[in-house]
Design a protein around this motif. Sequence first.
Motif, PDB file in Angstrom:
ATOM      1  N   UNK A   1      49.952  39.319  36.197  1.00  0.00           N
ATOM      2  CA  UNK A   1      49.702  40.205  37.316  1.00  0.00           C
ATOM      3  C   UNK A   1      49.275  41.560  36.760  1.00  0.00           C
ATOM      4  N   UNK A   2      48.242  42.125  37.355  1.00  0.00           N
ATOM      5  CA  UNK A   2      47.731  43.441  36.963  1.00  0.00           C
ATOM      6  C   UNK A   2      47.795  44.345  38.183  1.00  0.00           C
ATOM      7  N   UNK A   3      47.850  45.650  37.942  1.00  0.00           N
ATOM      8  CA  UNK A   3      48.024  46.626  39.008  1.00  0.00           C
ATOM      9  C   UNK A   3      47.012  47.755  38.871  1.00  0.00           C
ATOM     10  N   UNK A   4      46.539  48.238  40.017  1.00  0.00           N
ATOM     11  CA  UNK A   4      45.672  49.417  40.007  1.00  0.00           C
ATOM     12  C   UNK A   4      46.554  50.653  40.182  1.00  0.00           C
ATOM     13  N   UNK A   5      46.035  51.787  39.774  1.00  0.00           N
ATOM     14  CA  UNK A   5      46.784  53.034  39.919  1.00  0.00           C
ATOM     15  C   UNK A   5      46.965  53.413  41.383  1.00  0.00           C
ATOM     16  N   UNK A   6      46.124  52.850  42.263  1.00  0.00           N
ATOM     17  CA  UNK A   6      46.264  53.144  43.684  1.00  0.00           C
ATOM     18  C   UNK A   6      47.042  52.050  44.430  1.00  0.00           C
ATOM     19  N   UNK A   7      47.874  51.319  43.696  1.00  0.00           N
ATOM     20  CA  UNK A   7      48.922  50.445  44.247  1.00  0.00           C
ATOM     21  C   UNK A   7      48.459  49.130  44.863  1.00  0.00           C
ATOM     22  N   UNK A   8      47.503  48.486  44.193  1.00  0.00           N
ATOM     23  CA  UNK A   8      47.104  47.129  44.553  1.00  0.00           C
ATOM     24  C   UNK A   8      47.415  46.227  43.374  1.00  0.00           C
ATOM     25  N   UNK A   9      47.692  44.957  43.655  1.00  0.00           N
ATOM     26  CA  UNK A   9      47.948  44.014  42.577  1.00  0.00           C
ATOM     27  C   UNK A   9      46.930  42.884  42.618  1.00  0.00           C
ATOM     28  N   UNK A  10      46.703  42.298  41.445  1.00  0.00           N
ATOM     29  CA  UNK A  10      45.773  41.182  41.274  1.00  0.00           C
ATOM     30  C   UNK A  10      46.466  40.151  40.395  1.00  0.00           C
ATOM     31  N   UNK A  11      46.400  38.906  40.832  1.00  0.00           N
ATOM     32  CA  UNK A  11      46.964  37.822  40.034  1.00  0.00           C
ATOM     33  C   UNK A  11      45.899  36.741  39.908  1.00  0.00           C
ATOM     34  N   UNK A  12      45.515  36.415  38.681  1.00  0.00           N
ATOM     35  CA  UNK A  12      44.493  35.396  38.454  1.00  0.00           C
ATOM     36  C   UNK A  12      45.122  34.028  38.688  1.00  0.00           C
ATOM     37  N   UNK A  13      44.566  33.301  39.658  1.00  0.00           N
ATOM     38  CA  UNK A  13      45.087  31.978  40.015  1.00  0.00           C
ATOM     39  C   UNK A  13      44.471  30.876  39.182  1.00  0.00           C
ATOM     40  N   UNK A  14      43.177  30.967  38.986  1.00  0.00           N
ATOM     41  CA  UNK A  14      42.497  29.904  38.255  1.00  0.00           C
ATOM     42  C   UNK A  14      41.268  30.460  37.551  1.00  0.00           C
ATOM     43  N   UNK A  15      40.991  29.859  36.414  1.00  0.00           N
ATOM     44  CA  UNK A  15      39.810  30.218  35.648  1.00  0.00           C
ATOM     45  C   UNK A  15      39.119  28.933  35.238  1.00  0.00           C
ATOM     46  N   UNK A  16      37.823  28.836  35.487  1.00  0.00           N
ATOM     47  CA  UNK A  16      37.031  27.697  35.062  1.00  0.00           C
ATOM     48  C   UNK A  16      36.025  28.206  34.043  1.00  0.00           C
ATOM     49  N   UNK A  17      36.298  27.915  32.781  1.00  0.00           N
ATOM     50  CA  UNK A  17      35.386  28.364  31.736  1.00  0.00           C
ATOM     51  C   UNK A  17      34.065  27.609  31.808  1.00  0.00           C
TER      52      UNK A  17
END
Length: 130
Positions: free
Chosen positions: A1-17
């Motif tokens: 999980x990654x976070x922006x300084x303006x208080x949003x989060x992002x979680x990578x669910x899937x990656x297809x190389x």
Amino acid sequence: MRFSKDHYWVYVLETSYAQQTMVAVVGVTPKALEGLGDLISVTLPNIGETFAQGAAAASVESAKTVSDVYLPVSGEIVEVNAAMRDDPTLANTDPLGAGWFFKVKVSDPGELDVLLDEPAYMQSVGAVPR
């Protein structure tokens, strides 16, 4: 999980190389919700819309204010959390789980590198990591 300084989060669910795609879920942090209070309505983007990093993709309304929800990474909206339309308080009761806003096909995975990891984000808001 990654976070922006303006208080949003992002979680990578899937990656297809093989297909060179990455899908991530996006939501609002508990810290942001503290300032907003209980949400009373949510306006979500349309599936297929594309947004640049930092663009307003949705909006939320609370008793205190109306606020935009900004995309922490560029990409195309591939799914929205329809349950949030019926019960926007999901963001307040489970902001890092059932209260997610939308899923996005990330167009520039490098943008994730400028976001904060959880310990750095928690330190930035003066909280203790979970």
